[in-house]
Design an enzyme around this catalytic site. Structure first.
Site, mmCIF file in Angstrom:
data_model
loop_
_atom_site.group_PDB
_atom_site.id
_atom_site.type_symbol
_atom_site.label_atom_id
_atom_site.label_comp_id
_atom_site.label_asym_id
_atom_site.label_seq_id
_atom_site.Cartn_x
_atom_site.Cartn_y
_atom_site.Cartn_z
ATOM 1 N NE ARG A 1 -7.294 1.267 -1.768
ATOM 2 C CZ ARG A 1 -8.238 1.168 -0.691
ATOM 3 N NH1 ARG A 1 -8.791 2.292 -0.011
ATOM 4 N NH2 ARG A 1 -8.527 -0.054 -0.261
ATOM 5 C CG HIS B 1 -4.207 2.683 5.510
ATOM 6 N ND1 HIS B 1 -4.778 3.795 5.397
ATOM 7 C CD2 HIS B 1 -5.238 1.749 5.870
ATOM 8 C CE1 HIS B 1 -6.005 3.652 5.539
ATOM 9 N NE2 HIS B 1 -6.392 2.505 5.664
ATOM 10 C CG HIS C 1 -7.927 2.447 9.787
ATOM 11 N ND1 HIS C 1 -8.863 1.658 10.063
ATOM 12 C CD2 HIS C 1 -7.537 2.807 8.633
ATOM 13 C CE1 HIS C 1 -9.404 1.417 8.879
ATOM 14 N NE2 HIS C 1 -8.402 1.743 8.095
ATOM 15 C CG ASP D 1 -13.398 1.532 1.336
ATOM 16 O OD1 ASP D 1 -13.014 2.584 2.133
ATOM 17 O OD2 ASP D 1 -12.900 0.512 1.505
ATOM 18 C CD GLU E 1 -10.004 5.219 7.399
ATOM 19 O OE1 GLU E 1 -9.007 5.222 7.085
ATOM 20 O OE2 GLU E 1 -11.256 4.582 7.454
HETATM 21 C C1 GLA Z 1 -9.227 1.825 4.765
HETATM 22 C C2 GLA Z 1 -9.820 1.653 3.397
HETATM 23 C C3 GLA Z 1 -10.601 0.514 3.503
HETATM 24 C C4 GLA Z 1 -9.737 -0.797 3.886
HETATM 25 C C5 GLA Z 1 -9.537 -0.338 5.321
HETATM 26 C C6 GLA Z 1 -8.571 -1.487 6.038
HETATM 27 O O1 GLA Z 1 -10.727 2.395 5.336
HETATM 28 O O2 GLA Z 1 -10.336 2.761 2.698
HETATM 29 O O3 GLA Z 1 -10.581 0.131 1.872
HETATM 30 O O4 GLA Z 1 -8.422 -1.295 3.209
HETATM 31 O O5 GLA Z 1 -8.816 0.935 5.427
HETATM 32 O O6 GLA Z 1 -9.048 -2.765 5.889
#
Ligand code: GLA
Length: 372
Positions: free
Chosen positions: A102, A127, A196, A266, A336
């Protein structure tokens, strides 16, 4: 040299050759609405088979044997291009960019100038924007043991400054898939490329019994938009402590503000070895069910551990995934390797700037194994 020694030497040489030999084959995968062909490349070593497509320079499948010797696919994906086109939510297996993860409020400043990006995630940019690198049909060429994908992102693409030329090389040697990223620019810009892929080492069910180890003493807590607050918090005594192996499900529903904000994991984990030119240990995953293991090594300073919280089985509409599966919540996990999210707005974070004359150069290695 005595004959016995000679025989031994030639056996060793033969084994070495067999280990490093990877076949690369190409086949058409589908056609985009504009008529462009999307190709599929299959890399095959003695142990692993990897399928890649030019749309998003993405991994669509990775197969390896389980502990009983049965091969099975370990990543979430689809069998048709139509399904990948329909799914604008998950980024399954793709290269995300120009800036993975982000950027707050869809804006950042560079050299005193403000740049505005398409907001595609609660007012933030996720992304790389609405038409990120995952939605592009990359050009491809075969290289020894693998494929090189190339994308030229023009100056101003999704609001980012500078014409960026990016190469992603996937090579397979024995049990290790290496992903090597390089890029150059003709104007100052920012860049953060990653893959990803969603892993499910069992090939079905959820990932809650997978055991995870992360080589991270700290992580970057987030706000309600999943933007880092700027703090680096210790993982000690929290559900974010994966320095010793824990199953993903063990603490995922614990009462913890950060788990509530992320709807699970996350988060960006700060790796204990900051970026270096040689890939270092970032993460290990072990699946007691199948016996399959994954070790992630990287030159990047951080890793996003995402436990598939937004998966709800509807991402590709009526299309199903591999083996006719519908990918429900937490049926895949992402690791990631990356620079920290929103770095362009955090001068204290490791820099994601790339200037003309410099080469962006990172490597991540996915090593697959079996624990008996
Ligand atoms: C990344 C983000 C998540 C989500 C995924 C896609 O990993 O950190 O919050 O948006 O991509 O769904």
């Amino acid at each position: 040299m005595r004959p016995a020694k000679l025989v031994l030497l030639s056996i060793l040489t033969m084994t070495g050759t067999a280990m490093s030999q990877t076949s690369v084959t190409k086949a058409p995968f589908g056609k985009l609405p504009n008529g462009e062909v999307v190709d599929q490349y299959t890399l095959k070593s003695a142990h692993i088979e990897v399928k890649l497509i030019t749309f998003g320079a993405r991994i669509t499948a990775i197969s390896a044997p389980d502990r009983a010797g049965h091969p099975g696919n370990m990543v979430l994906g689809y069998d048709s291009l139509a399904a990948y086109l329909a799914d604008t939510k998950t980024y399954f297996g793709s290269i995300v960019g120009r800036y993975g993860n982000r950027i707050a409020k869809a804006t950042f400043s560079l050299d005193g100038k403000a740049f505005h990006l398409p907001p595609n995630n609660n007012g933030n940019t996720l992304h790389g924007g609405t038409e990120g690198f995952d939605r592009r049909n990359w050009t491809a060429r075969e290289i020894p043991n693998g494929v090189e994908f190339t994308l030229i992102s023009p100056d101003g693409d999704q609001g980012f400054p500078g014409k960026l030329t990016a190469h992603v090389r996937y090579t397979l040697a024995g049990t290790a898939l290496s992903i090597h990223y390089t890029a150059t620019t003709d104007k100052d810009t920012v860049i953060n490329l990653t893959n990803h892929a969603y892993f499910n080492l069992s090939g079905s069910g959820d990932i809650l019994s997978h055991q995870l180890t992360l080589n991270a003493d700290r992580y970057t807590p987030v706000d309600s938009g999943l933007i880092p607050t700027g703090k680096l918090a210790p993982v000690a005594n929290t559900p974010f402590d994966f320095r010793a192996p824990h199953t993903i499900g063990e603490r995922i529903n614990a009462k913890d503000e950060q788990l509530t904000l992320g709807l699970g994991y996350d988060h960006n984990f700060v790796l204990n070895v900051a970026s270096s030119s040689q890939p270092h240990l970032a993460a290990k995953v072990a699946d007691p069910k199948s016996g399959r293991t994954l070790t992630v090594l990287t030159t990047e300073p951080a890793i996003q551990f995402y436990s598939g919280n937004f998966l709800d089985g509807t991402a590709a509409g009526s299309f199903h995934g591999h083996d006719n599966m519908l990918y429900a919540k937490r049926t895949g996990l992402c690791l990631e390797t990356q620079h920290y999210p929103d770095s362009p707005n955090h001068p204290a974070f490791p820099s994601t700037e790339l200037k003309p004359g410099q080469t962006y150069n990172t490597t991540t290695v996915l090593e697959f194994g079996i624990s008996k």
